[in-house]
Enzyme design. Structure first.
Site, PDB file in Angstrom:
ATOM      1  N   CYS A 101       0.946  -1.191   0.161  1.00  0.00           N
ATOM      2  CA  CYS A 101       0.057   0.012   0.037  1.00  0.00           C
ATOM      3  C   CYS A 101       1.015   1.288   0.059  1.00  0.00           C
ATOM      4  O   CYS A 101       1.320   1.580  -0.815  1.00  0.00           O
ATOM      5  CB  CYS A 101      -1.094  -0.114   1.341  1.00  0.00           C
ATOM      6  SG  CYS A 101      -2.290   1.257   1.040  1.00  0.00           S
ATOM      7  N   HIS A 209      -2.948  -5.761   0.817  1.00  0.00           N
ATOM      8  CA  HIS A 209      -2.419  -6.001   2.140  1.00  0.00           C
ATOM      9  C   HIS A 209      -2.409  -7.646   2.528  1.00  0.00           C
ATOM     10  O   HIS A 209      -3.237  -8.003   3.332  1.00  0.00           O
ATOM     11  CB  HIS A 209      -3.208  -5.296   3.349  1.00  0.00           C
ATOM     12  CG  HIS A 209      -3.072  -3.672   3.149  1.00  0.00           C
ATOM     13  ND1 HIS A 209      -2.205  -2.967   4.105  1.00  0.00           N
ATOM     14  CD2 HIS A 209      -3.851  -2.908   2.685  1.00  0.00           C
ATOM     15  CE1 HIS A 209      -2.454  -1.693   3.759  1.00  0.00           C
ATOM     16  NE2 HIS A 209      -3.223  -1.599   3.103  1.00  0.00           N
ATOM     17  N   GLU A 211      -0.264  -8.671   4.631  1.00  0.00           N
ATOM     18  CA  GLU A 211      -0.130  -9.015   6.215  1.00  0.00           C
ATOM     19  C   GLU A 211      -1.240  -9.079   6.958  1.00  0.00           C
ATOM     20  O   GLU A 211      -1.610  -9.367   8.029  1.00  0.00           O
ATOM     21  CB  GLU A 211       0.881  -7.890   6.568  1.00  0.00           C
ATOM     22  CG  GLU A 211      -0.044  -6.306   6.691  1.00  0.00           C
ATOM     23  CD  GLU A 211      -0.157  -5.673   5.370  1.00  0.00           C
ATOM     24  OE1 GLU A 211      -0.546  -4.196   5.556  1.00  0.00           O
ATOM     25  OE2 GLU A 211       0.347  -6.027   4.431  1.00  0.00           O
TER      26      GLU A 211
END
Length: 237
Positions: A101, A209, A211
């Site tokens: 991002c 994302h 993560e």
């Protein structure tokens, strides 16, 4: 094995990225044939004003958020922070770097990846899960996927519309450096590009994302494969 997470004023996904690495280090069933171990692995937070990375850094994570309030251009001020000189040297020496991002924006603004990220088509903030097609498996970040496999990851951005010049786009295609494409292009990105690789294939920038998708409790584990791929390559090196 050591991961370093770069923090800027306005970063807000730094802990998420640290947790993703920590979970991969702590729960991975990956093994090494050359004596490397995950038993002493660690994750360090590195402030943007630092001028060096922790000794023994194996991989760098540049997190999402709103570095420096997204003033000037997203990622532009962060790209000129002192620590980015060390990040550039690390990448030039073949170190692994992942930017998600806002981290992707920082990597393009610093010149570590080609192109730029502009306002989404429709000029609206997007926060949703999206389906991505894996564009290549020839990188540490994508080696745990199958080519053209469809995975699901969340996005949360206003400036995720990837742009680059025609010559660069041609090189990205010819060199197999488009890591991920959107299945249903949500932001108007050129050729639905969601993530790209550097020339040496050691730097990945992507708007989604991963993560946030490393544990089934948070909605899925597709993102975990990216971190496992990095660890697998490091263990093999």
């Amino acid at each position: 094995m050591r991961a370093a997470i770069i923090r800027f004023p306005g970063s807000n996904c730094d802990r998420d990225l640290a947790v993703a690495f920590s979970k991969t280090f702590g729960e991975s069933d990956l093994s090494s044939d050359n004596g490397r171990s995950l038993s002493n692995s660690s994750v360090s937070m590195v402030w943007h004003k630092d001028t060096s990375l922790p000794e023994g850094t194996d991989v760098i994570g540049i997190p999402g958020g709103f570095s420096f309030g997204d003033y000037l251009r997203c990622g532009a001020l962060a790209a000129r922070s002192p620590i980015m000189n060390a990040v550039a040297r690390f990448a030039d020496d073949g170190g692994y770097v992942i930017g998600t991002c806002n981290g992707f924006q920082v990597l393009t603004e610093s010149g570590l990846l080609p192109g730029t990220l502009i306002r989404n088509a429709g000029i609206r903030f997007l926060c949703m899960d999206v389906e991505l097609e894996v564009g290549t498996t020839s990188s540490a970040f994508t080696c745990r996927f199958e080519r053209e496999q469809v995975v699901r990851l969340p996005i949360a951005h206003l400036e995720g519309n990837y742009r680059t010049d025609p010559d660069t786009l041609t090189r990205l295609r010819q060199e197999d450096r488009i890591a991920f494409r959107y299945q249903d292009n949500p932001n108007g990105s050129l050729e639905s590009i969601a993530g790209v690789l550097s020339e040496n294939r050691r730097v990945l920038g992507l708007m989604p994302h991963p993560e946030r998708q490393v544990d089934a409790l948070t909605g899925g584990t597709d993102g975990r494969r990216i971190f496992e791929g990095i660890v697998a390559r490091l263990l093999a090196s």
